[in-house]
Design a protein around this motif. Structure first.
Motif, PDB file in Angstrom:
ATOM      1  N   TYR A 175       0.903  -1.240  -0.133  1.00 29.81           N
ATOM      2  CA  TYR A 175       0.160  -0.099   0.085  1.00 29.81           C
ATOM      3  C   TYR A 175       0.701   1.189  -0.077  1.00 29.81           C
ATOM      4  O   TYR A 175       2.083   1.255   0.121  1.00 29.81           O
ATOM      5  CB  TYR A 175      -1.016  -0.074   1.184  1.00 29.81           C
ATOM      6  CG  TYR A 175       0.002   0.295   2.236  1.00 29.81           C
ATOM      7  CD1 TYR A 175      -0.112   1.667   3.130  1.00 29.81           C
ATOM      8  CD2 TYR A 175       0.451  -0.931   3.222  1.00 29.81           C
ATOM      9  CE1 TYR A 175       0.477   1.839   4.327  1.00 29.81           C
ATOM     10  CE2 TYR A 175       1.166  -0.613   4.417  1.00 29.81           C
ATOM     11  CZ  TYR A 175       1.301   0.641   4.888  1.00 29.81           C
ATOM     12  OH  TYR A 175       1.984   0.925   6.074  1.00 29.81           O
ATOM     13  N   VAL A 187      -6.809  -1.783   1.859  1.00 30.85           N
ATOM     14  CA  VAL A 187      -6.337  -0.301   2.503  1.00 30.85           C
ATOM     15  C   VAL A 187      -6.959   1.020   1.848  1.00 30.85           C
ATOM     16  O   VAL A 187      -7.627   1.934   2.489  1.00 30.85           O
ATOM     17  CB  VAL A 187      -4.672  -0.126   2.479  1.00 30.85           C
ATOM     18  CG1 VAL A 187      -4.128   1.183   3.090  1.00 30.85           C
ATOM     19  CG2 VAL A 187      -4.015  -1.288   3.161  1.00 30.85           C
ATOM     20  N   LEU A 249      -7.323  -3.424  11.239  1.00 33.98           N
ATOM     21  CA  LEU A 249      -7.062  -2.343  10.351  1.00 33.98           C
ATOM     22  C   LEU A 249      -8.228  -1.324  10.189  1.00 33.98           C
ATOM     23  O   LEU A 249      -7.627  -0.191  10.112  1.00 33.98           O
ATOM     24  CB  LEU A 249      -6.875  -3.095   8.798  1.00 33.98           C
ATOM     25  CG  LEU A 249      -6.431  -2.160   7.725  1.00 33.98           C
ATOM     26  CD1 LEU A 249      -5.134  -1.476   7.926  1.00 33.98           C
ATOM     27  CD2 LEU A 249      -6.725  -2.725   6.508  1.00 33.98           C
ATOM     28  N   LEU A 300       0.444   4.165   6.976  1.00 32.70           N
ATOM     29  CA  LEU A 300      -0.970   4.607   6.874  1.00 32.70           C
ATOM     30  C   LEU A 300      -1.104   6.061   7.037  1.00 32.70           C
ATOM     31  O   LEU A 300      -2.070   6.747   6.417  1.00 32.70           O
ATOM     32  CB  LEU A 300      -1.815   3.956   8.044  1.00 32.70           C
ATOM     33  CG  LEU A 300      -2.219   2.608   7.883  1.00 32.70           C
ATOM     34  CD1 LEU A 300      -2.947   2.242   9.012  1.00 32.70           C
ATOM     35  CD2 LEU A 300      -3.013   2.443   6.700  1.00 32.70           C
TER      36      LEU A 300
END
Length: 314
Positions: A175, A187, A249, A300
């Protein structure tokens, strides 16, 4: 300066690889038919005199003089590779044959971007490279899984029969910035839903696991693999061994985005793996101690910032 061909170079991973190899002083030729690749991902590189972009489909032969080939061309997310399953198989199999033929003619070293999907829904956990996998050969995902498995076989046979210098890596969930908003990957799905305060879609009970690696870690692993000695061909797992459930997640992304999204549960898609985690001991041994450097929180945050820009532009 090496002349390097990257098939699928306008894709998510390919565009990052183009950028990295140019920055290292190489001449880079990006080959893409724009089925899932986007020119917008590489447009900022086009002023570089050592960067060339060619619209071409790897299912057709291509002739050029190069030193190295990174064969990345193939839709990689289920929503894209299931859109035209015959095209997906052709891209994996005919693309491998054409690029291996090019490598044979020019003496180039060639790297195959294979996938953790060749392990299917694994019965061995985590997955080492010697595991043969547990794949449904006629299931909804088989166009991608079996296409990549066949490509690995072709690479090994070209090496053994024709002395082609080959490298095989198996990429686990990756990702980062430049992902497509509509690629259907978990994601990007979760981040977009969270940023827009929409319900976050969990398939199944959310307890299936994945291991997420940031794209720069993958690119580093690819380059290190290409630079190994000719007697080592792989395959090698390139992924992050830290495992997360889909629920973990989703909750992580909700927290990072300060979203008001709720979780909703949908039926699990056919042949969706229940767990996926790479054994990366071989990569550590053969790739000069390679291991992921970007943890999930840091990765992230960078990816969320990218998608915030995408949403603001639209």
């Amino acid at each position: 300066m090496k002349r390097i061909l990257i098939t699928g170079g306008a894709g998510f991973v390919g565009s990052h690889l183009c950028e990295r190899l140019l920055n290292e002083g190489n001449e880079v030729i990006c080959l893409d038919n724009y089925f899932t690749g986007r020119k917008s991902k590489i447009v900022h590189l086009m002023d570089n005199p050592f960067f060339e972009v060619i619209r071409h489909d790897v299912t057709m032969p291509y002739f050029i003089e190069v030193d190295e080939i990174y064969n990345l061309a193939c839709p990689a997310s289920p929503i894209h590779y299931q859109q035209n399953p015959i095209k997906t198989i052709k891209t994996s199999v005919l693309g491998a044959i054409n690029m291996l033929g090019l490598a044979k003619r020019t003496g180039a070293k060639i790297l195959q971007a294979s996938t953790s999907e060749i392990y299917g829904d694994p019965e061995l956990h985590p997955q080492p490279e010697h595991y043969w996998g547990h794949v449904n050969p006629i299931g909804i995902r088989s166009c991608y899984d079996e296409g990549k498995r066949c490509a690995e076989s072709l690479f090994v046979n070209y090496h053994e029969s024709n002395d082609v210098r080959v490298k095989i890596i198996r990429i686990f969930n990756t990702y980062g910035p430049k992902m497509e908003p509509d690629d259907g990957r978990v994601v990007s799905n979760f981040i977009l839903q969270a940023l827009q305060n929409k319900d976050i879609t969990i398939f199944g009970d959310g307890m299936q696991t994945r291991s997420f690696q940031y794209v720069s870690d993958l690119v580093e692993g690819m380059i290190r693999m290409m630079n190994t000695t000719d007697d080592f061909i792989g395959p090698v797992n390139i992924g992050n061994p830290t495992e997360f459930t889909m629920l973990e997640l989703a909750k992580n992304i909700i927290q990072l985005t300060q979203s008001k999204s709720n979780l909703v549960y949908m039926p699990l898609p056919e042949d969706d793996p229940s767990q996926r985690q790479p054994d990366i001991r071989l990569a550590k041994e053969k790739l000069n101690g390679w291991e992921p450097q970007i943890d999930l929180q840091e990765g992230l945050k960078k990816t969320i910032s990218y998608f915030k820009e995408i949403i603001s532009e639209n």
